[in-house]
Design a protein around this motif. Sequence first.
Motif, PDB file in Angstrom:
ATOM      1  N   GLU A  16       0.872  -1.179   0.000  1.00 37.38           N
ATOM      2  CA  GLU A  16       0.000   0.000   0.000  1.00 37.38           C
ATOM      3  C   GLU A  16       0.904   1.223   0.000  1.00 37.38           C
ATOM      4  O   GLU A  16       1.791   1.336   0.847  1.00 37.38           O
ATOM      5  CB  GLU A  16      -0.895  -0.057   1.255  1.00 37.38           C
ATOM      6  N   ASP A  17       0.730   2.119  -0.984  1.00 33.52           N
ATOM      7  CA  ASP A  17       1.639   3.257  -1.092  1.00 33.52           C
ATOM      8  C   ASP A  17       1.245   4.441  -0.205  1.00 33.52           C
ATOM      9  O   ASP A  17       2.019   5.380  -0.061  1.00 33.52           O
ATOM     10  CB  ASP A  17       1.791   3.708  -2.551  1.00 33.52           C
ATOM     11  N   GLU A  18       0.060   4.383   0.378  1.00 29.30           N
ATOM     12  CA  GLU A  18      -0.316   5.482   1.279  1.00 29.30           C
ATOM     13  C   GLU A  18       0.095   5.114   2.700  1.00 29.30           C
ATOM     14  O   GLU A  18      -0.473   4.200   3.302  1.00 29.30           O
ATOM     15  CB  GLU A  18      -1.821   5.738   1.199  1.00 29.30           C
ATOM     16  N   ASP A  59      -2.970  -3.237  -2.526  1.00 24.08           N
ATOM     17  CA  ASP A  59      -3.632  -2.043  -3.046  1.00 24.08           C
ATOM     18  C   ASP A  59      -3.659  -2.131  -4.571  1.00 24.08           C
ATOM     19  O   ASP A  59      -2.706  -2.615  -5.183  1.00 24.08           O
ATOM     20  CB  ASP A  59      -2.815  -0.820  -2.581  1.00 24.08           C
ATOM     21  N   MET A 118      -4.135   0.591  -6.802  1.00 21.55           N
ATOM     22  CA  MET A 118      -3.427   1.717  -7.399  1.00 21.55           C
ATOM     23  C   MET A 118      -2.073   1.907  -6.731  1.00 21.55           C
ATOM     24  O   MET A 118      -1.986   2.444  -5.623  1.00 21.55           O
ATOM     25  CB  MET A 118      -4.259   2.993  -7.247  1.00 21.55           C
ATOM     26  N   LYS A 135     -11.859   0.906   0.258  1.00 24.41           N
ATOM     27  CA  LYS A 135     -11.524   2.033   1.134  1.00 24.41           C
ATOM     28  C   LYS A 135     -12.645   3.076   1.087  1.00 24.41           C
ATOM     29  O   LYS A 135     -13.164   3.314  -0.001  1.00 24.41           O
ATOM     30  CB  LYS A 135     -10.219   2.700   0.672  1.00 24.41           C
TER      31      LYS A 135
HETATM   32 CA    CA Z   1      -2.697   3.505  -3.694  1.00 28.96          CA
END
Ligand code: CA
Length: 221
Positions: free
Chosen positions: A9-11, A53, A55, A101
């Motif tokens: 997950e990039d966040e 995730d 994206m 989400k």
């Molecule tokens: Ca993302």
Amino acid sequence: MRIRILIVEDEFLISNLIREALEKENYQCICVYDGKTCADILEKETFDLVLLDVMLPEIDGFELIGYIKEYKIPVIFITAKSDVKDRVKGLKLGAEDYIVKPFSIEELSARVEVVLRRENRLQSKITEGDLEVDIDAHTVRKNGEPVELTVKEFDILVLFLKNKDIALYRETIYERVWQCPFMGETRTVDSHVQRLRHKLHMEEQIVAVYKVGYKYCSREK
Ligand code: CA
């Protein structure tokens, strides 16, 4: 051995939130923030579940699931979109479940547990051919006869049975069973695997993999 979950997950905020929630449930979590790192870590380490995730920068989740499936690890997609098309695509690509989400921690924990149970990652008994392993009771029977294993030998056996037909690095075996960083204890791993192989007469099932470590070959083939 604790269940290991890879969070892709990039966040950072969401990633941390997921990690904190799952660590409270006593899962061991490893966070990566992009697809490339995810592909790299899969090559070296073992996981029981990937939270993925959709994206992500560079390689997105839909592309990554192909890599993950090669290691037979169950996947739950995390998607920001409530778009039905995305969910269907994720499931068609082989994800076990998806979560949209924003989600509640309770929902996340519940979905994680359901998938782990369904995929037999939380199972307490494993039967494989003439072998019966009771993880909670720490007992092994072969052809109905009890086999005495040390704690480490037992943990190595369970790791093999949960990762059938996958080559495991000596480093991975050491870190998961001894629960500390690998500092080159190659001989420790080798001697434990040899003894396990000998005690269970599994010379044909537990095989050495050149430059990697060992692999448990399933009997169904
Ligand atoms: Ca993302």
